[in-house]
Design a protein around this motif. Structure first.
Motif, PDB file in Angstrom:
ATOM      1  N   MET A 174       0.829  -1.207   0.000  1.00  0.00           N
ATOM      2  CA  MET A 174       0.000   0.000   0.000  1.00  0.00           C
ATOM      3  C   MET A 174       0.866   1.261   0.000  1.00  0.00           C
ATOM      4  O   MET A 174       0.570   2.236  -0.687  1.00  0.00           O
ATOM      5  CB  MET A 174      -0.944   0.010   1.210  1.00  0.00           C
ATOM      6  N   LEU A 175       1.958   1.230   0.800  1.00  0.00           N
ATOM      7  CA  LEU A 175       2.865   2.383   0.820  1.00  0.00           C
ATOM      8  C   LEU A 175       3.464   2.605  -0.564  1.00  0.00           C
ATOM      9  O   LEU A 175       3.703   3.732  -0.991  1.00  0.00           O
ATOM     10  CB  LEU A 175       3.987   2.164   1.847  1.00  0.00           C
ATOM     11  N   GLU A 188       1.988   1.818  -3.401  1.00  0.00           N
ATOM     12  CA  GLU A 188       0.977   2.162  -4.393  1.00  0.00           C
ATOM     13  C   GLU A 188       0.425   3.575  -4.251  1.00  0.00           C
ATOM     14  O   GLU A 188      -0.076   4.151  -5.213  1.00  0.00           O
ATOM     15  CB  GLU A 188      -0.200   1.173  -4.315  1.00  0.00           C
ATOM     16  N   THR A 189       0.492   4.149  -3.041  1.00  0.00           N
ATOM     17  CA  THR A 189      -0.152   5.442  -2.858  1.00  0.00           C
ATOM     18  C   THR A 189       0.526   6.514  -3.714  1.00  0.00           C
ATOM     19  O   THR A 189       1.728   6.492  -3.933  1.00  0.00           O
ATOM     20  CB  THR A 189      -0.164   5.893  -1.384  1.00  0.00           C
ATOM     21  N   ARG A 190      -0.314   7.440  -4.215  1.00  0.00           N
ATOM     22  CA  ARG A 190       0.232   8.486  -5.080  1.00  0.00           C
ATOM     23  C   ARG A 190       0.627   9.718  -4.294  1.00  0.00           C
ATOM     24  O   ARG A 190       1.166  10.663  -4.853  1.00  0.00           O
ATOM     25  CB  ARG A 190      -0.810   8.881  -6.120  1.00  0.00           C
TER      26      ARG A 190
END
Lengths: 291, 329
Positions: free
Chosen positions: B125-126, B128-130
């Motif tokens: 998740m870290l 993938e976040t924009r």
């Protein structure tokens, strides 16, 4: 194209929602400790610890009370002595070994690596260490706390990996100019290694600041104990009076005193942490992605 | 001083040239001697560290012989009589053995099975976040608990779980329930241990996975995007295979350390009412050795754990070489 965008937005909502949930899960317990430590006595007696308080409602009575205790201040001083002397000793012993292991032409390098790796992989347990420390007569001295764990194999290997990354040509040039290994280490390698020295120094400092088990078994005198041991007593004791002067008619509830003690013990880490954070992620990665 | 140094360097250089011209045993000894002389400063500054290892790591190995003796403090380590494997057999046949092994393996196993997947998901998740700023905030906050000692964790847990004014029990009470003494109730103790360990260490353990994710070539993701792969497909087909070697390594490392039940954590959190579900090998060794003075028995158990641990690490290392293409250490 439009569905792509919709999918992307939905995905980002999921991802960042998850991260937000994790963030909340970490922050809420810490927030609760802070709020508990700041709750004034009358509010606590009326409705317990509130979820939120405006700054003008905060009470620092518990901090004042803890910081007035001679025992607490003494423990903080003991912790500072253990942390500073322990970190200095650890770095002084780790740097030469890491430098030796990073010197590829050093005869006996593999033998030394094997000997220290073996101690990393095989521990005979607590009692043989205990017998050694008592036989050397180190009980009730700071040395019993800082000497046995002085060199960490892991930290040594991380530092070695960093030293190996320093180009051989720089060292060779200095050697041609007549510098010996001592001068090369002191004047060339160490100035280039500030990030790793800060990282490893921080790891050691955290270790020594947090250490409470060996003080419990090696230091008999309560006035010699570092903060974590005193904190453990404050948290566990049914008779808080032995460690903090306290009675129900004066200022603070037990939980408030306890959480103030917790936060005061955390404080040095909280101050140090943001300053060194950008170094240690890099430092930890060097150890992780060895080539 | 420096004159002497340069003279020595020239001498070494000349000797090295001549040593290359012909072989022979005495030549090689001479060559080694010269190579060692060349590095004399390194040996000199490393000597204190090596002495440290000798005293604080190898003398304990010598002391461990009392595992096979009936240690009596007055007779000393050397003078105590040998009893063979009696201490170890006593432990293996005792009622403690099964319980300690179960608890120890339960804790380290649960950390592996529950803790690792959560860390992997968090790392993904870290990655993938924009929002780079948000990523930094989450990283900074989730790494922090790693640096807190278990005593401080104990304090935090008290503020959450205390039956009188802990947050969780306040919530239970507000729904009309009875407060629970989580830390002293056998049915809850294990969940608290595992949960608090995950809370403390998950953020920090994402570092390894993030490093592996960052080393994946961006072109792979771009090519997949051109082919019309969804985000989830990209995670499944590119990200996860990319970090698989790290997952394998971490798993093997944890399996090699399966007998490490987390001494400091248990030592701080446990109490008499929860010994049955919380006592691990290390806490037992501490109590029987240091508190009850059964030095030989406690050493035998510590040594037993050490030998099993070493064996497991060697096996894991072989597996790591085979499946991840590198050594653990």
């Amino acid at each position: 194209m439009k569905t792509k965008w919709r999918e992307e937005i939905g995905f980002q909502i999921l991802v960042n929602g998850f991260l937000l949930a994790v963030l909340i899960a970490i922050v809420v317990p810490l927030w609760r400790v802070v709020m508990t430590s700041l709750t004034p006595l009358d509010l606590y007696n009326k409705s317990g610890v509130p979820a939120f308080m405006w700054p003008w409602d905060w009470s620092f009575a518990a901090y004042k009370q803890v910081l007035q205790q001679q025992l607490f201040l003494g423990a903080a001083l003991n912790s500072a002595v253990i942390t500073i002397s322990g970190t200095a000793l650890s770095l002084a012993l780790t740097v030469p070994l890491a430098y030796a292991l990073s010197t590829r032409s050093l005869p006996g390098r593999n033998l030394i690596t094997t000997l220290i790796l073996f101690t990393f992989l095989f521990h005979p347990g607590l009692i043989p260490d205990y017998l050694l420390v008592t036989r050397l007569g180190l009980q009730n001295t700071v040395l019993a706390i800082i000497l046995p764990p002085a060199v960490s194999v892991y930290n040594t290997l991380v530092m070695r990996a960093f030293f190996e990354g320093i180009p051989e040509e720089i060292k060779e040039a200095a050697r041609i100019d007549g510098a010996n290994d001592l001068q090369i280490l002191w004047r060339i390698v160490l100035p280039l290694s500030v990030p790793i020295l800060l990282t490893i120094g921080m790891f050691y400092a955290v270790w020594f600041w947090n250490e409470f088990f060996t003080p419990i078994i090696y230091l008999n005198d309560l006035t010699m104990q570092p903060l974590p041991v005193l904190l453990r007593n404050i948290l566990m004791s049914a008779r808080l009076n032995e460690y903090l002067e306290y009675d129900a008619y004066t200022v603070s509830p037990v939980a408030t005193l306890q959480s103030a003690s917790v936060l005061l013990t955390m404080l040095p880490m909280l101050i140090l942490y943001p300053m060194i954070q950008r170094y240690f992620t890099r430092g930890a990665l060097i150890g992780a992605v060895k080539e | 001083m420096s004159q002497f140094m340069s003279a020595a360097t020239t001498r070494v250089g000349r000797a090295q040239r001549s040593a290359h011209s012909s072989g022979g045993f005495s030549k090689r000894v001479r060559q080694l001697g010269l190579a060692m002389w060349k590095h004399r400063w390194i040996y000199l500054i490393t000597a204190p560290t090596l002495l440290y290892y000798l005293v604080f790591k190898y003398i304990p190995l010598y002391n461990a012989q009392i595992a096979f003796k009936e240690f009596q403090p007055l007779l000393g380590i050397e003078g105590s009589p040998w009893v063979g494997l009696q201490n170890l057999e006593g432990f293996l046949n005792s009622i403690y053995f099964g319980q300690l092994m179960t608890n120890t393996i339960f804790f380290s196993g649960a950390r592996l099975v529950l803790g690792m997947p959560i860390a992997i998901v968090l790392a993904l998740m870290l990655h993938e976040t924009r929002f780079a700023f948000f990523r930094n905030v989450v990283q900074t906050i989730t790494y922090l608990p790693h640096f807190l000692s278990w005593v401080i964790m104990f304090g935090i847990l008290l503020m959450l779980l205390s039956p009188s004014d802990g947050l969780v029990n306040e919530i239970i009470k507000s729904f009309g329930g009875e407060p629970i003494a989580f830390l002293t109730t056998p049915n809850w103790f294990r969940q608290i241990v595992i949960g608090s360990d995950i809370w403390k260490e998950t953020g920090w353990s994402t570092i390894l996975y993030l490093a592996a994710l960052l080393s994946i070539s961006p072109e792979l993701y771009e090519a997949a995007a051109v082919d019309g792969a969804s985000r989830l497909q990209r995670i499944w087909n590119i990200s996860l295979p990319g970090i698989l070697p790290v997952i394998v390594l971490v798993t093997l490392l944890r399996l090699g350390n399966i007998l490490q039940g987390g001494f400091t954590q248990i030592f701080v959190l446990y109490s008499l009412p929860v010994y049955s579900v919380g006592d691990i090998i290390d806490t037992w060794v501490y109590r029987s050795g240091i508190l009850d003075f059964q030095f030989s028995l406690a050493t035998a158990v510590g040594l037993f754990k050490g030998v099993i641990g070493l064996t497991l690490i060697m096996v894991s290392n072989q597996l790591a070489k085979r499946f991840a293409g590198r050594n653990l250490y």
